[in-house]
Motif scaffolding. Structure first.
Motif, PDB file in Angstrom:
ATOM      1  N   GLU A  50      29.018  49.405  40.729  1.00 25.02           N
ATOM      2  CA  GLU A  50      28.609  48.791  39.467  1.00 25.02           C
ATOM      3  C   GLU A  50      29.842  48.399  38.629  1.00 25.02           C
ATOM      4  N   HIS A  51      30.905  49.182  38.743  1.00 27.22           N
ATOM      5  CA  HIS A  51      32.115  48.901  37.977  1.00 27.22           C
ATOM      6  C   HIS A  51      33.144  48.156  38.824  1.00 27.22           C
ATOM      7  N   SER A  52      32.677  47.323  39.741  1.00 27.85           N
ATOM      8  CA  SER A  52      33.588  46.565  40.596  1.00 27.85           C
ATOM      9  C   SER A  52      33.104  45.130  40.691  1.00 27.85           C
ATOM     10  N   CYS A  53      34.015  44.250  41.011  1.00 23.14           N
ATOM     11  CA  CYS A  53      33.622  42.876  41.324  1.00 23.14           C
ATOM     12  C   CYS A  53      32.854  42.917  42.645  1.00 23.14           C
ATOM     13  N   PRO A  54      31.623  42.412  42.681  1.00 29.38           N
ATOM     14  CA  PRO A  54      30.823  42.547  43.905  1.00 29.38           C
ATOM     15  C   PRO A  54      31.344  41.698  45.067  1.00 29.38           C
ATOM     16  N   ILE A  55      32.256  40.785  44.792  1.00 26.00           N
ATOM     17  CA  ILE A  55      32.764  39.913  45.867  1.00 26.00           C
ATOM     18  C   ILE A  55      34.081  40.440  46.424  1.00 26.00           C
ATOM     19  N   THR A  56      34.999  40.831  45.526  1.00 23.94           N
ATOM     20  CA  THR A  56      36.329  41.266  45.994  1.00 23.94           C
ATOM     21  C   THR A  56      36.516  42.780  45.923  1.00 23.94           C
ATOM     22  N   LEU A  57      35.616  43.479  45.265  1.00 22.62           N
ATOM     23  CA  LEU A  57      35.695  44.926  45.002  1.00 22.62           C
ATOM     24  C   LEU A  57      36.791  45.326  44.018  1.00 22.62           C
ATOM     25  N   ASN A  58      37.424  44.358  43.347  1.00 21.16           N
ATOM     26  CA  ASN A  58      38.381  44.706  42.296  1.00 21.16           C
ATOM     27  C   ASN A  58      37.682  45.589  41.262  1.00 21.16           C
ATOM     28  N   ASN A  76      34.019  40.882  37.014  1.00 18.08           N
ATOM     29  CA  ASN A  76      33.764  39.471  37.308  1.00 18.08           C
ATOM     30  C   ASN A  76      35.065  38.824  37.829  1.00 18.08           C
ATOM     31  N   GLY A  77      35.883  39.635  38.512  1.00 20.56           N
ATOM     32  CA  GLY A  77      37.242  39.227  38.909  1.00 20.56           C
ATOM     33  C   GLY A  77      37.315  37.975  39.770  1.00 20.56           C
ATOM     34  N   PHE A  78      36.390  37.833  40.702  1.00 24.19           N
ATOM     35  CA  PHE A  78      36.436  36.668  41.591  1.00 24.19           C
ATOM     36  C   PHE A  78      36.251  35.379  40.797  1.00 24.19           C
ATOM     37  N   HIS A  79      35.166  35.340  40.021  1.00 27.35           N
ATOM     38  CA  HIS A  79      34.906  34.113  39.256  1.00 27.35           C
ATOM     39  C   HIS A  79      36.004  33.870  38.222  1.00 27.35           C
ATOM     40  N   THR A  80      36.565  34.961  37.691  1.00 27.95           N
ATOM     41  CA  THR A  80      37.633  34.792  36.705  1.00 27.95           C
ATOM     42  C   THR A  80      38.859  34.161  37.357  1.00 27.95           C
ATOM     43  N   TYR A  81      39.313  34.750  38.467  1.00 21.74           N
ATOM     44  CA  TYR A  81      40.513  34.202  39.102  1.00 21.74           C
ATOM     45  C   TYR A  81      40.309  32.716  39.441  1.00 21.74           C
ATOM     46  N   MET A  82      39.186  32.452  40.078  1.00 21.62           N
ATOM     47  CA  MET A  82      38.950  31.097  40.577  1.00 21.62           C
ATOM     48  C   MET A  82      38.792  30.089  39.422  1.00 21.62           C
ATOM     49  N   SER A  83      38.256  30.546  38.293  1.00 22.74           N
ATOM     50  CA  SER A  83      38.075  29.627  37.164  1.00 22.74           C
ATOM     51  C   SER A  83      39.396  29.327  36.470  1.00 22.74           C
ATOM     52  N   LEU A 129      38.853  39.068  24.012  1.00 27.33           N
ATOM     53  CA  LEU A 129      38.235  40.322  24.442  1.00 27.33           C
ATOM     54  C   LEU A 129      38.408  40.465  25.955  1.00 27.33           C
ATOM     55  N   PRO A 130      38.726  41.671  26.428  1.00 24.46           N
ATOM     56  CA  PRO A 130      38.881  41.879  27.870  1.00 24.46           C
ATOM     57  C   PRO A 130      37.670  41.403  28.667  1.00 24.46           C
ATOM     58  N   GLY A 131      37.938  40.805  29.798  1.00 24.82           N
ATOM     59  CA  GLY A 131      36.859  40.402  30.706  1.00 24.82           C
ATOM     60  C   GLY A 131      36.175  39.104  30.351  1.00 24.82           C
ATOM     61  N   THR A 132      36.706  38.374  29.353  1.00 25.54           N
ATOM     62  CA  THR A 132      36.031  37.134  28.953  1.00 25.54           C
ATOM     63  C   THR A 132      36.846  35.871  29.234  1.00 25.54           C
ATOM     64  N   ASP A 133      37.985  36.018  29.928  1.00 29.55           N
ATOM     65  CA  ASP A 133      38.798  34.837  30.267  1.00 29.55           C
ATOM     66  C   ASP A 133      37.970  33.823  31.060  1.00 29.55           C
ATOM     67  N   LEU A 134      37.032  34.376  31.849  1.00 25.37           N
ATOM     68  CA  LEU A 134      36.201  33.522  32.702  1.00 25.37           C
ATOM     69  C   LEU A 134      35.488  32.444  31.889  1.00 25.37           C
ATOM     70  N   ILE A 135      34.790  32.851  30.847  1.00 26.96           N
ATOM     71  CA  ILE A 135      33.987  31.857  30.109  1.00 26.96           C
ATOM     72  C   ILE A 135      34.896  30.900  29.327  1.00 26.96           C
ATOM     73  N   VAL A 136      36.055  31.394  28.900  1.00 29.86           N
ATOM     74  CA  VAL A 136      36.997  30.518  28.196  1.00 29.86           C
ATOM     75  C   VAL A 136      37.511  29.429  29.155  1.00 29.86           C
ATOM     76  N   CYS A 137      37.829  29.827  30.380  1.00 29.68           N
ATOM     77  CA  CYS A 137      38.331  28.835  31.343  1.00 29.68           C
ATOM     78  C   CYS A 137      37.245  27.848  31.750  1.00 29.68           C
ATOM     79  N   LEU A 138      36.018  28.349  31.880  1.00 32.35           N
ATOM     80  CA  LEU A 138      34.926  27.422  32.204  1.00 32.35           C
ATOM     81  C   LEU A 138      34.761  26.408  31.072  1.00 32.35           C
ATOM     82  N   ALA A 139      34.898  26.865  29.830  1.00 33.29           N
ATOM     83  CA  ALA A 139      34.789  25.949  28.685  1.00 33.29           C
ATOM     84  C   ALA A 139      35.961  24.966  28.669  1.00 33.29           C
TER      85      ALA A 139
END
Ligand SMILES: Nc1nc2c(c(=O)[nH]1)N[C@H]1C(S)=C(S)[C@@H](COP(=O)(O)OP(=O)(O)OC[C@H]3O[C@@H](n4cnc5c(=O)[nH]c(N)nc54)[C@H](O)[C@@H]3O)O[C@H]1N2
Ligand SMILES: Nc1nc2c(c(=O)[nH]1)N[C@H]1C(S)=C(S)[C@@H](COP(=O)(O)OP(=O)(O)OC[C@H]3O[C@@H](n4cnc5c(=O)[nH]c(N)nc54)[C@H](O)[C@@H]3O)O[C@H]1N2
Ligand SMILES: [Mo]
Length: 841
Positions: free
Chosen positions: A819-827, A364-371, A208-218
């Motif tokens: 609200e529709h942007s990454c609060p850290i990078t503004l993506n 959640n672009g920042f945490h996603t990229y970094m994870s 699902l879009p936007g969920t790569d973050l949790i998969v990489c953390l796992a």
């Protein structure tokens, strides 16, 4: 290389002798450059808008004018704002053409010479690069990363078609990827759709879009806490994993203010500038009376909550798949192994995890990229043979002159810093302190981790936020080339409102588009790729040069036929604008700063030089490659190459600088930014400002109403470039005959459940009531909870009739606000939660 018969260009071919490309083959976009050159719908003369009304669909009532008059009007407007406040002029460009580096270089150089802080690439970067370029810059000193296909055995992509039709240096990366597959490399693609990347990979993992973050953390959790598969040596010496942190999340610093590690070799705390033999990764310590632990201890502990089962619930990827891929990745990394190349022994880590717009284009672009990148750092697969590598960030100099010499270095806190980062674009390390009042329209002086591609000034909420922050002026003039920003940013109504608020818009284009027709006052006829001259196309080292051990290659572009009609290369026109504004001193100073000193070359321009575009190119070539290799030499030979050294390609073992597995800087940035935003009632998702990589659901996962049951997204395609290629006759013919290009793609079972059939016309509506229409086509290769459509379709511009009315414009349903942007990078969030229902035909 182009075949010209009797003065007519007839065929584009690849150059087999150059390693910078596919060694002869070409993609459809390159082959169809001839169609662009001779297209009867090209803009051939400067034109001026006579209809004062502006907006989408408004007839501009073009009037042909002379070049002299066109440049005269542009100069008049620029001279006016330069006297008043140069920041009122905003400059723009697009990566959407094959000349993007040349255009970026010149317009950036110009605007700094002019004295303006304002530059925009429209939707570019905002969709694709804010998180990706920041992350690659911070961790790899590069604009982007790819697997080192020459040696890689196991490559994972998280929403990226790198080397499979999209992404940077596609042809070169595609060739080396193909060679790697032929020798047995395994490829895994996480993607909601089985298209560009997944369709060409050994394994497609629907997600699902936007969920790569949790998969990489796992996956990271599995590697660290379950399998114990991680590269301790790499983490100790090449990352901040051993830096000691306190209960408040900050580093423990010594008297000099430097962060410290605990050296197990002699039981002492030492800072990063000292020789630390065996820094501790785990445990707890007391240093200078403070209880502390290595950052890695906290990372390890924090990862424990991300079980594959939990990740599976959110992402729909089976837990067993997550575990298996983590294990395969860890085992294939061959941690501890070495390889000898050019007689030099190097760590060998033949695995890589990469991503691009699909992966990190989310709130959640920042945490996603970094994870995702954490996976590479955990196993030490960064800038070593087989691992994740960036474009060229280290050059030991062209052997003939010794010029062109640059290195990544350690700066503040020992963190890795790029030194040949595209001049004047912020984003790598260290980040400046947020300040108010801001001076920049994109607000990257407030949101200082954003690499300056932001929703401001396009977003509806810009004015409100400018007022809250006290931005002391508003833009009046927009000048540049190429972009179709009216349609490619997002939320069309907001962009329309902004563009209408400007006093004057001018630029250079090949074809009319929504931006010229709706909003431009003056349109100049640019020369196309085959009519233009440039030594700048190879200039963007960190984003556009041979990767890995492929030899250094520096190409020029030269006209295969002179520009037809009154077409004129934009850069040539820009030099005339410099001349008429009498800006030579500033222009030459910026040419020196950006294109000589920045990349380890001596200055080449004197303050009073008045050089033509040709002369500037000649000067730069001689400066790099010696007087015998000026423009004349390059016109005859096309390009120059020289061998790469292992220390350049695989610089990591040779450079003492660290990447981050723990984002300590967010603690301080959060404090400073909160002090600015909270009293002014500017809301951000502050939770994401945590140094520990963590799961944050993207905004699409917070939509409560269950009738919005599909995650929609747009994807790029090998045949098309943004919104600009759909009118190309060759590409249009292929696309018209494809069932995929201009349809809304959904899974057959989803279609069936909704009573929708192939070819049905439907509305796609977001939870804010914005909607677009389109024809459905069911395909097996689509996640059942998703809806995909091609990027750049849905043209409404009259000047490109072959594109007009084909497909749907995804940007019309995209929201654009904080609200529709990454609060850290503004993506910006590039996925949209929607419902679909049948439309009247
Ligand atoms: N042919 C071609 N090449 C290009 C361009 C072009 O227009 N055409 N544009 C250039 C530019 S400007 C850019 S930014 C790059 C973009 O390069 P990429 O990022 O590689 O391309 P996209 O198609 O935008 O996105 C890649 C994939 O992400 C998937 N995706 C969408 N959302 C998600 C998600 O949340 N998770 C995962 N895992 N996958 C997701 C999409 O289905 C798509 O297959 O390409 C560059 N190269
Ligand atoms: N829905 C959706 N929106 C997106 C994206 C997405 O994937 N989906 N991608 C985003 C991304 S990653 C990016 S980078 C942006 C790109 O968005 P833009 O920067 O607007 O790029 P294009 O849409 O390719 O439009 C480029 C324009 O330049 C013109 N052009 C082409 N070659 C030349 C040339 O040589 N000279 C001149 N003067 N003009 C030329 C073309 O005719 C076209 O009108 O879009 C973003 N917007
Ligand atoms: Mo992009």
């Amino acid at each position: 290389r182009v075949r010209v018969v009797d003065g007519v260009a007839v065929k584009v071919e690849g150059i087999p002798e150059s390693g910078f490309g596919p060694r002869g083959g070409l993609c459809g976009k390159a082959l169809s450059q001839i169609q662009i050159l001779y297209d009867p719908y090209r803009i051939n003369y400067p034109v001026k808008r006579t209809n004062p009304e502006k907006g989408f669909g408004v007839d501009p009532k073009w009037k042909r004018i002379s070049w002299d008059e066109a440049i005269g009007e542009i100069v008049e407007q620029l001279a006016r704002v330069r006297k008043d406040n140069p920041n009122k002029a905003m400059f723009f460009m697009s990566p959407g053409s094959g000349k993007c580096y040349t255009g970026a270089v010149t317009i950036q150089t110009f605007r700094f010479a002019f004295g303006s802080l304002n530059f925009t690439t429209g939707g570019a970067g905002l969709h694709c690069g804010d998180a990706s370029h920041l992350g690659a810059g911070m961790n790899h000193a590069s604009w982007s990363i790819v697997p080192d296909y020459e040696y890689c055995n196991y490559a994972i992509t998280f929403g990226s078609g790198k080397g499979m039709g999209t992404g940077h240096s596609m042809a070169m990366v595609g060739r080396t990827r193909g060679e790697a597959i032929a020798r047995g490399m395994k490829t895994v693609a996480f993607d909601p759709m089985c298209h560009g990347s997944a369709g060409k990979s050994r394994e497609w993992v629907p997600i699902l879009p936007g969920t790569d973050l949790i998969v990489c953390l796992a996956m990271a959790n599995t590697l660290v806490n379950e399998l114990g598969l991680y590269d301790k040596e790499f983490l100790k010496h090449k990352t901040n994993a051993p830096y000691l942190i306190k209960a408040d999340g900050r580093y423990v610093r010594d008297e000099e203010g430097e962060p410290v590690m605990w050296d197990l070799a002699d039981s002492k705390a030492k800072n990063w500038k000292m020789k630390v033999h065996d820094p501790a990764l785990e445990g707890s310590f007391e240093v200078m009376g403070v209880n502390c632990q290595p950052a890695f201890e906290a990372v390890k502990e924090n990862l424990k909550q991300y079980t594959p089962e939990r990740a599976s619930e959110v992402s729909t990827v089976p837990a067993a798949t997550i575990k298996r891929i983590a294990k395969e990745f860890g085992e294939n990394a061959k941690i501890g192994s070495t390889i000898e190349i050019q007689g030099v022994k190097l760590p060998y880590r033949p695995v890589a995890a990469v991503q691009f717009r699909g992966g990190s284009g989310h709130s959640n672009g920042f945490h996603t990229y970094m994870s995702i990148d954490l996976l590479n750092l955990l196993v030490g697969a960064a800038e070593v043979p087989g691992g994740a590598i960036g474009w060229m960030v280290r050059s030991l100099g062209y052997p003939g002159t010794g010029h062109l010499k640059f290195d990544p270095i350690a700066t503040k806190d020992g963190h890795l810093t790029a030194t040949c980062w595209p001049p004047l674009i912020p984003g790598t390390w260290p980040h400046p302190d947020p300040k108010v009042p801001p001076e920049k329209l994109d607000l990257s002086d407030v949101f200082t981790i954003c690499p300056s591609f932001s929703q401001f000034p396009f977003a509806e909420e810009s004015e409100e936020i400018y007022q809250k922050l006290g931005l002391p002026y508003r833009p009046e003039v927009l000048i540049g080339w190429g972009s179709n920003l009216a349609r490619t940013v997002a939320e069309l109504g907001a962009v329309e409102k902004f563009l209408k608020s400007l006093k004057f818009i001018a630029g250079s284009w090949l074809f009319h588009n929504e931006t010229t027709e709706g909003f431009a006052d003056i349109v100049l006829p640019d020369a196309s790729g085959l009519e233009a001259l440039s030594a700048f196309d190879s200039e963007w080292y960190v984003g556009n040069n041979p990767v890995g051990m492929l030899q250094h290659s520096y190409h020029i572009r030269q006209p295969v036929v002179p520009p037809l009609y009154e077409r004129r290369q934009w850069e040539d026109a820009l030099v005339e604008i410099v001349d008429r504004l009498d800006m030579h001193e500033d222009w030459n100073r910026m040419l020196n700063a950006s294109w000589c000193q920045m990349i380890g070359c001596p200055p080449a321009f004197a303050p009073d030089d008045k050089l033509s575009w040709e002369e500037i190119n000649d000067r730069l070539l001689q400066n790099k490659f010696g007087p015998e290799h000026g423009l004349e030499w390059f016109k005859e030979h096309g390009f120059i190459t020289w061998p790469k050294k292992v220390e350049e390609a695989y610089w990591r073992p040779f450079i003492d600088a660290r990447s981050s597995v723990y984002m300590e800087y967010l603690v301080e940035t959060k404090e400073h930014l909160q002090a600015i935003c909270q009293p002014r009632d500017i809301k951000l998702d502050w939770d994401q400002y945590t140094p520990l990589l963590s799961w944050f659901p993207p905004v699409t996962h917070k939509v409560k109403d269950p009738t919005y049951d599909l995650y929609s997204f747009s994807f790029k395609d090998m045949l098309h470039a943004g919104s600009g290629s759909h009118h190309n006759p060759l590409l249009a013919e292929i696309s018209d005959n494809s069932p995929y290009h201009y349809r809304l793609l959904i899974n057959p079972r989803t279609a069936q459940a909704k009573g929708i059939e192939d070819g049905d016309m439907v509305w796609v509506e977001n939870d804010h009531g914005r909607r677009i229409k389109g024809k459905v086509h069911p395909i097996e290769g689509m996640h059942p909870q998703c809806l995909g459509m091609l990027t750049g379709a849905g043209s409404t511009a009259k000047g490109v009739p072959l594109a007009l009315g084909k497909g749907s414009c995804f940007n019309a349903i995209m929201e654009m606000d904080l609200e529709h942007s990454c609060p850290i990078t503004l993506n910006i969030e590039t996925s949209v939660k929607v419902k679909i229902y049948k439309a009247e035909v």
